[in-house]
Design a protein around this motif. Structure first.
Motif, PDB file in Angstrom:
ATOM      1  N   UNK A 139      22.322  55.386  52.234  1.00  0.00           N
ATOM      2  CA  UNK A 139      22.191  55.168  53.671  1.00  0.00           C
ATOM      3  C   UNK A 139      20.868  54.483  54.009  1.00  0.00           C
ATOM      4  N   UNK A 140      19.779  54.887  53.346  1.00  0.00           N
ATOM      5  CA  UNK A 140      18.475  54.265  53.607  1.00  0.00           C
ATOM      6  C   UNK A 140      18.463  52.807  53.145  1.00  0.00           C
ATOM      7  N   UNK A 141      19.037  52.554  51.972  1.00  0.00           N
ATOM      8  CA  UNK A 141      19.087  51.178  51.472  1.00  0.00           C
ATOM      9  C   UNK A 141      19.973  50.307  52.356  1.00  0.00           C
ATOM     10  N   UNK A 142      21.033  50.889  52.884  1.00  0.00           N
ATOM     11  CA  UNK A 142      21.947  50.171  53.771  1.00  0.00           C
ATOM     12  C   UNK A 142      21.223  49.698  55.031  1.00  0.00           C
ATOM     13  N   UNK A 143      20.165  50.371  55.425  1.00  0.00           N
ATOM     14  CA  UNK A 143      19.401  49.995  56.611  1.00  0.00           C
ATOM     15  C   UNK A 143      18.486  48.800  56.396  1.00  0.00           C
ATOM     16  N   UNK A 144      18.310  48.362  55.161  1.00  0.00           N
ATOM     17  CA  UNK A 144      17.467  47.197  54.898  1.00  0.00           C
ATOM     18  C   UNK A 144      18.192  45.920  55.320  1.00  0.00           C
ATOM     19  N   UNK A 145      17.452  44.898  55.752  1.00  0.00           N
ATOM     20  CA  UNK A 145      18.100  43.651  56.179  1.00  0.00           C
ATOM     21  C   UNK A 145      18.826  42.984  55.013  1.00  0.00           C
ATOM     22  N   UNK A 146      20.086  42.601  55.240  1.00  0.00           N
ATOM     23  CA  UNK A 146      20.869  41.910  54.221  1.00  0.00           C
ATOM     24  C   UNK A 146      21.496  42.824  53.181  1.00  0.00           C
ATOM     25  N   UNK A 147      21.308  44.139  53.339  1.00  0.00           N
ATOM     26  CA  UNK A 147      21.881  45.090  52.400  1.00  0.00           C
ATOM     27  C   UNK A 147      22.944  45.899  53.131  1.00  0.00           C
ATOM     28  N   UNK A 169      10.628  43.910  40.882  1.00  0.00           N
ATOM     29  CA  UNK A 169      11.269  42.784  40.189  1.00  0.00           C
ATOM     30  C   UNK A 169      12.604  43.190  39.574  1.00  0.00           C
ATOM     31  N   UNK A 170      12.805  44.486  39.265  1.00  0.00           N
ATOM     32  CA  UNK A 170      14.074  44.954  38.700  1.00  0.00           C
ATOM     33  C   UNK A 170      15.245  44.669  39.638  1.00  0.00           C
ATOM     34  N   UNK A 171      14.980  44.545  40.946  1.00  0.00           N
ATOM     35  CA  UNK A 171      16.047  44.264  41.909  1.00  0.00           C
ATOM     36  C   UNK A 171      16.771  42.959  41.591  1.00  0.00           C
ATOM     37  N   UNK A 172      16.089  42.013  40.955  1.00  0.00           N
ATOM     38  CA  UNK A 172      16.707  40.731  40.620  1.00  0.00           C
ATOM     39  C   UNK A 172      17.905  40.912  39.689  1.00  0.00           C
ATOM     40  N   UNK A 173      17.956  42.028  38.950  1.00  0.00           N
ATOM     41  CA  UNK A 173      19.031  42.275  37.990  1.00  0.00           C
ATOM     42  C   UNK A 173      20.235  42.961  38.624  1.00  0.00           C
ATOM     43  N   UNK A 174      20.143  43.367  39.875  1.00  0.00           N
ATOM     44  CA  UNK A 174      21.245  44.049  40.556  1.00  0.00           C
ATOM     45  C   UNK A 174      22.263  43.012  41.013  1.00  0.00           C
ATOM     46  N   UNK A 175      23.554  43.279  40.752  1.00  0.00           N
ATOM     47  CA  UNK A 175      24.621  42.385  41.208  1.00  0.00           C
ATOM     48  C   UNK A 175      24.565  42.244  42.719  1.00  0.00           C
ATOM     49  N   UNK A 176      24.567  41.008  43.197  1.00  0.00           N
ATOM     50  CA  UNK A 176      24.580  40.762  44.637  1.00  0.00           C
ATOM     51  C   UNK A 176      23.222  40.439  45.223  1.00  0.00           C
ATOM     52  N   UNK A 177      22.166  40.516  44.413  1.00  0.00           N
ATOM     53  CA  UNK A 177      20.832  40.178  44.925  1.00  0.00           C
ATOM     54  C   UNK A 177      20.393  38.870  44.288  1.00  0.00           C
ATOM     55  N   UNK A 183      13.712  37.744  48.104  1.00  0.00           N
ATOM     56  CA  UNK A 183      12.528  37.350  48.877  1.00  0.00           C
ATOM     57  C   UNK A 183      12.431  38.144  50.185  1.00  0.00           C
ATOM     58  N   UNK A 184      13.596  38.435  50.804  1.00  0.00           N
ATOM     59  CA  UNK A 184      13.599  39.208  52.049  1.00  0.00           C
ATOM     60  C   UNK A 184      13.210  40.661  51.790  1.00  0.00           C
ATOM     61  N   UNK A 185      13.641  41.208  50.646  1.00  0.00           N
ATOM     62  CA  UNK A 185      13.425  42.617  50.375  1.00  0.00           C
ATOM     63  C   UNK A 185      12.097  42.943  49.701  1.00  0.00           C
ATOM     64  N   UNK A 186      11.504  41.982  49.042  1.00  0.00           N
ATOM     65  CA  UNK A 186      10.311  42.198  48.226  1.00  0.00           C
ATOM     66  C   UNK A 186       9.213  43.003  48.923  1.00  0.00           C
TER      67      UNK A 186
END
Length: 191
Positions: A139-147, A169-177, A183-186
């Motif tokens: 739910x918290x991650x869903x509140x981020x822009x573009x997520x 930087x590990x976020x780059x390996x997640x499917x869909x990012x 750049x928006x989430x960093x």
């Protein structure tokens, strides 16, 4: 004739020795040796030292009997941290707590806490600070822009499968990012 008999006796003796040494024999398997990175089978309350193996430090807080910083064997799970902190207080709701998740060094395990403030970038402008990828809920991650909910689940599944997120930087390996979304989430998240 005597020389041929001697050679024949030596040849038969050699053949018998070869046959005897080549026969099948039972073999016992060597003892299994566990690698050093495998955690101890049971947590050690109070952070007492375990022989060999790496240790991690986690902060167990909230509705546990003995909150505080605990030293646990590397590879410990949330359940191990809860037991090291004396267990969860009676009546505490732990349905949102994944007790099987592998802990990461420097992580905080918050038990029975009320909903955290909205993540930064949500309605109302800037939030209290970057959202922790180590403990954020879907739910918290869903509140981020573009997520959205699907990408938020991907992030949590990625975190669970890898035993935590060690850097943004590990976020780059997640499917869909992709690069744009990263750049928006960093600046809005932290490990």
């Amino acid at each position: 004739m005597a020389a041929v008999a001697v050679v024949l006796v030596v040849a038969v003796g050699f053949a018998a020795q070869q046959y005897w040494s080549g026969r099948p024999r039972p073999v016992t398997a060597p003892a299994v040796v566990a690698p050093a990175s495998v955690p101890a089978p049971a947590p050690l309350p109070g952070g007492s030292a375990a022989p060999g193996g790496a240790r991690i430090v986690v902060d167990v807080s909230g509705k546990v009997r003995d909150p505080g910083v605990r030293r646990l064997p590397s590879g410990s799970r949330v359940q191990d941290a809860l037991e090291a902190a004396g267990g969860v207080r009676p009546g505490t709701d732990t349905t949102g707590l994944n007790r099987a998740r592998v802990l990461v060094d420097g992580e905080q395990v918050l038990v029975g806490a009320t909903a955290q403030p909205p993540p930064p970038g949500g309605p109302g402008g800037a939030g209290p600070g970057p959202l922790s990828l180590a403990s954020a809920t879907v739910e918290q991650l869903d509140g981020l822009p573009g997520v959205g909910p699907v990408l938020a689940r991907h992030i949590v599944e990625f975190r669970t499968a890898r035993g935590g997120i060690r850097s943004v930087e590990d976020l780059r390996q997640v499917d869909g990012i992709g690069e744009r979304r990263f750049a928006e989430l960093r600046e809005l998240v932290r490990p």
